[in-house]
Each structure stands twice: as C-alpha cells, then as structure tokens.
Design a protein around this motif. Structure first.
Motif, mmCIF file in Angstrom:
data_model
loop_
_atom_site.group_PDB
_atom_site.id
_atom_site.type_symbol
_atom_site.label_atom_id
_atom_site.label_comp_id
_atom_site.label_asym_id
_atom_site.label_seq_id
_atom_site.Cartn_x
_atom_site.Cartn_y
_atom_site.Cartn_z
ATOM 1 N N ARG A 87 0.772 -1.147 -0.246
ATOM 2 C CA ARG A 87 0.153 0.012 0.112
ATOM 3 C C ARG A 87 0.836 1.280 0.061
ATOM 4 O O ARG A 87 2.000 1.048 0.167
ATOM 5 C CB ARG A 87 -0.861 0.110 1.133
ATOM 6 N N MET A 145 -1.838 8.006 8.808
ATOM 7 C CA MET A 145 -2.900 9.330 8.536
ATOM 8 C C MET A 145 -3.094 9.736 10.185
ATOM 9 O O MET A 145 -3.040 10.796 10.449
ATOM 10 C CB MET A 145 -4.031 8.746 8.058
ATOM 11 N N SER A 166 -3.002 -1.219 18.983
ATOM 12 C CA SER A 166 -1.483 -1.721 19.788
ATOM 13 C C SER A 166 -1.396 -0.630 20.910
ATOM 14 O O SER A 166 -0.601 -0.747 21.890
ATOM 15 C CB SER A 166 -0.323 -1.514 18.878
ATOM 16 N N TYR A 310 -5.263 -4.996 6.914
ATOM 17 C CA TYR A 310 -4.745 -3.643 6.793
ATOM 18 C C TYR A 310 -3.240 -3.646 6.776
ATOM 19 O O TYR A 310 -2.667 -4.642 7.219
ATOM 20 C CB TYR A 310 -5.289 -2.666 7.699
#
Ligand code: NAP
Ligand code: GLV
Length: 310
Positions: A87, A145, A166, A310
C-alpha cells in the motif's frame, strides 16, 4: 519485467505510465484493459481494479496500490491470498488529512462559519473566545494518517487522544487501545475523527451505539471509509441534537447519490473523497523505489497483513 497499470479512474490512469517507464527503462509498462489477453505481468500498479485483472494475471509478484486503503482490493475474490499487496505509506497524504481535520474543527471551534454568516449580514462583531478544553478530540486509528492528524491537533493545543489496536500513539497524545478502552475514549471525545482502515472489525464502527457515547454537541469527521458509518444512525443523532455537525469525505456509495439527504442537510458538510489525494510525484517515487527493492530481493515496508486486513 512487465508492469501493468490499471485504475478505476480511466481519465487519469495514463499519468502513471510514463513516469514509471522513465524510471525503470528496462521494464515494459502498459495500461491494462479487459480486452487484453493475459500479459503474464510481474507487477500490477492499481486503484480499484476490476476482478478480471487477477483472473487473467496469475503470475504477479506483487500488487502496488495507488492509495493507502486496500479494502477495495481485499474484497476481490480473484486476487490470490499469496500475492503480496503493497500500500502507499503517506506519500504526501498524511499532511492533507491533517489539514482537512484542522479545517473541519476550526470552522466550528473558532466560529469561522459564523464569521462568514456575519460578513453576509454586514455584521462586525467579535464572537466568544475559544476554550480548547471544550474541544477534546479523539482520533480513531493512529497509523500513518491518524498520527499526523493527532500530532497536528495536539500542536494546536487541543486535548487529543488516539485509539488503535496496539496503543501506539505519538508523543503528547493520550492512548486508548482495543475494544475494552473504546467506551472511555468515546466518553472523553467531543470531536471524533475517523482515520481507520476498513476491515471486518471496523465496518459500521460509527453507529448509534458508539456515537451516543460521545460527549454532547459532538462533531464527526469521517475520512476513513463510508462503510465505517451507519448513515441512518448519524442522521437520527443529528436530528436528535446529540451530534452537532458532521464533516464527511467518504460514503457508502460514491459518488454520493443525487437524492441522498447529506447533500442538503444543514448540519452536514460533504467533500467528494478528497481529504487526501494521491500526489503523482510522491506516489510514483515511492512505488518505483519499492519495485526496485523487490527486483533486488530486499524487504519492503507497507506490505498488507492479510489476516488483519490492513
Ligand atoms: P495505517 O498506517 O495502517 O493505520 C491504521 C491504524 O488503524 C493503526 O493505528 C491501527 O492500529 C488502527 N486499527 C486498525 N484496525 C483497528 C481495530 N480493529 N481497532 C483499533 N485500531 C485499529 O493506515 P493509514 O495509512 O493511516 O490509512 C488509514 C486509512 O485512511 C486508509 O485505510 C483509508 O481508508 C483512509 N484514507 C482515506 C483517504 C481520503 O482521502 N479520505 C486518504 C488516505 C487514506 P495499530 O497501530 O495498532 O496497527
Ligand atoms: C484514499 O482513500 C486512499 O486510501 O488512499
């Protein structure tokens, strides 16, 4: 090496081909389209590609996503579970997300919308002072982000908390982790900013049950994905007055249908999925660097962990 480029925005997909060809002259770089026979390509550079791409191209060594979120790719049943997905990591998008958040918050907290209305009415008047303690911000997601958004608002002295799996958040930001700590995070937040990736665990996370736990006069800023938000629940809470405003960049259906109530709702501001756009120079530089690392057999960052989505 053969590299295929395919984007759901046909008008703009050509802009990726030339810079990639120039940077890797030994590679054959071409636009993919559904009429092509299988190309036996090594690499695909994609944004929301059609499922047929992965039916035809069975020998891809990696798929490079022209964005940060990979939800569109992961839902394609044709993409083999063994093909690495890489990504975009920041590439100039995080600062845009931070700008969007600052814009959305300060319109309300500094009463800039009210000053615009005063100008239209020909009124010269100072409105009340800003007390930042009245605007505690909660950022859902503290990755590339969310961290930038949280850091930027913390630098403007808003009380900021971040929620992640986390518990990792930038310095100066209060940390909340996992579902156990979600109620406490929501209860201390008036402005809720979503920067989560869309996964099985985060879908519909912005629903009545969670939104009701926010402080009164809450503001919602959704920059994650439309499917994070149960739109009817937001509309009901706006109408009930528990939520004061919503600034929405992403929607369950994009483009937003012409008859959708968000278009004309007085408490909703919409933008057309532009909180952060992929910048050509930064995006191409990052992808080329990673393709070259892949060719040299070096490890890559930004490889999606399929099990967590993700
Ligand atoms: P990222 O670096 O992978 O960060 C994801 C963050 O979400 C991490 O902090 C992660 O926690 C947290 N998270 C994921 N699942 C969670 C769960 N179940 N519970 C709690 N926290 C969870 O991703 P990114 O680069 O910041 O991008 C995030 C998303 O922004 C993208 O997926 C995309 O949907 C959206 N986006 C939107 C636009 C736009 O224009 N609107 C532009 C770019 C990106 P850990 O830190 O513990 O892993
Ligand atoms: C845009 O929404 C992205 O995920 O990069």
């Amino acid at each position: 090496m053969k590299i295929l480029v395919v984007s759901s925005h046909p008008a703009t997909q050509e802009r990726w081909v030339e810079p990639i060809s120039n940077a890797i002259p030994e590679a054959e770089v071409a636009l993919w389209h559904p009429d092509l026979p299988p190309q036996n390509a090594d690499i695909a550079v994609v944004w929301s590609p059609p499922a047929e791409l992965f039916e035809r191209e069975r020998n891809l060594r990696a798929v490079f996503n022209l964005g940060a979120g990979v939800d569109g790719l992961l839902k394609l049943p044709t993409l083999s579970a063994d093909t690495p997905i890489v990504r975009l990591e920041d590439a100039g998008m995080a600062v845009q997300m931070a700008e969007y958040a600052v814009w959305a918050i300060t319109r309300a907290s500094r009463q800039f919308d009210d000053y615009v209305a005063q100008q239209q009415a020909g009124v010269w008047a100072t409105l009340s002072e800003l007390r930042r303690a009245q605007w505690p911000v909660g950022v859902l997601g503290a990755g590339v982000m969310g961290s930038k958004v949280a850091q930027t608002l913390a630098a403007l002295d808003y009380p900021v908390a971040g929620w992640s799996r986390s518990g990792k958040v930038p310095a100066g930001v209060e940390s909340f982790a996992g579902l156990d700590e979600l109620p406490a995070f929501l209860a201390r937040s008036r402005v809720l900013i979503n920067t989560l990736p869309l996964t099985a665990e985060t879908r519909d996370i912005l629903r009545r049950e969670t939104l009701e736990q926010l402080m009164p006069q809450a503001h919602i800023i959704n920059m994650g994905r439309g499917e994070h938000l149960v739109e009817e629940d937001l509309l009901a809470l706006l109408d009930a007055g528990h939520i004061e405003r919503a600034t929405l960049d992403v929607f369950r259906q994009e483009p937003l249908p012409k008859d959708h109530p968000f278009w004309k709702h007085p408490k909703v501001t919409i933008t057309p999925h532009v909180a952060a756009i992929s910048l050509q120079h930064e995006t191409v530089a990052q992808i080329i660097n990673k393709i070259q690392r892949l060719m040299r057999g070096e490890p890559l960052s930004g490889v999606v962990q399929r099990d967590r989505g993700y």
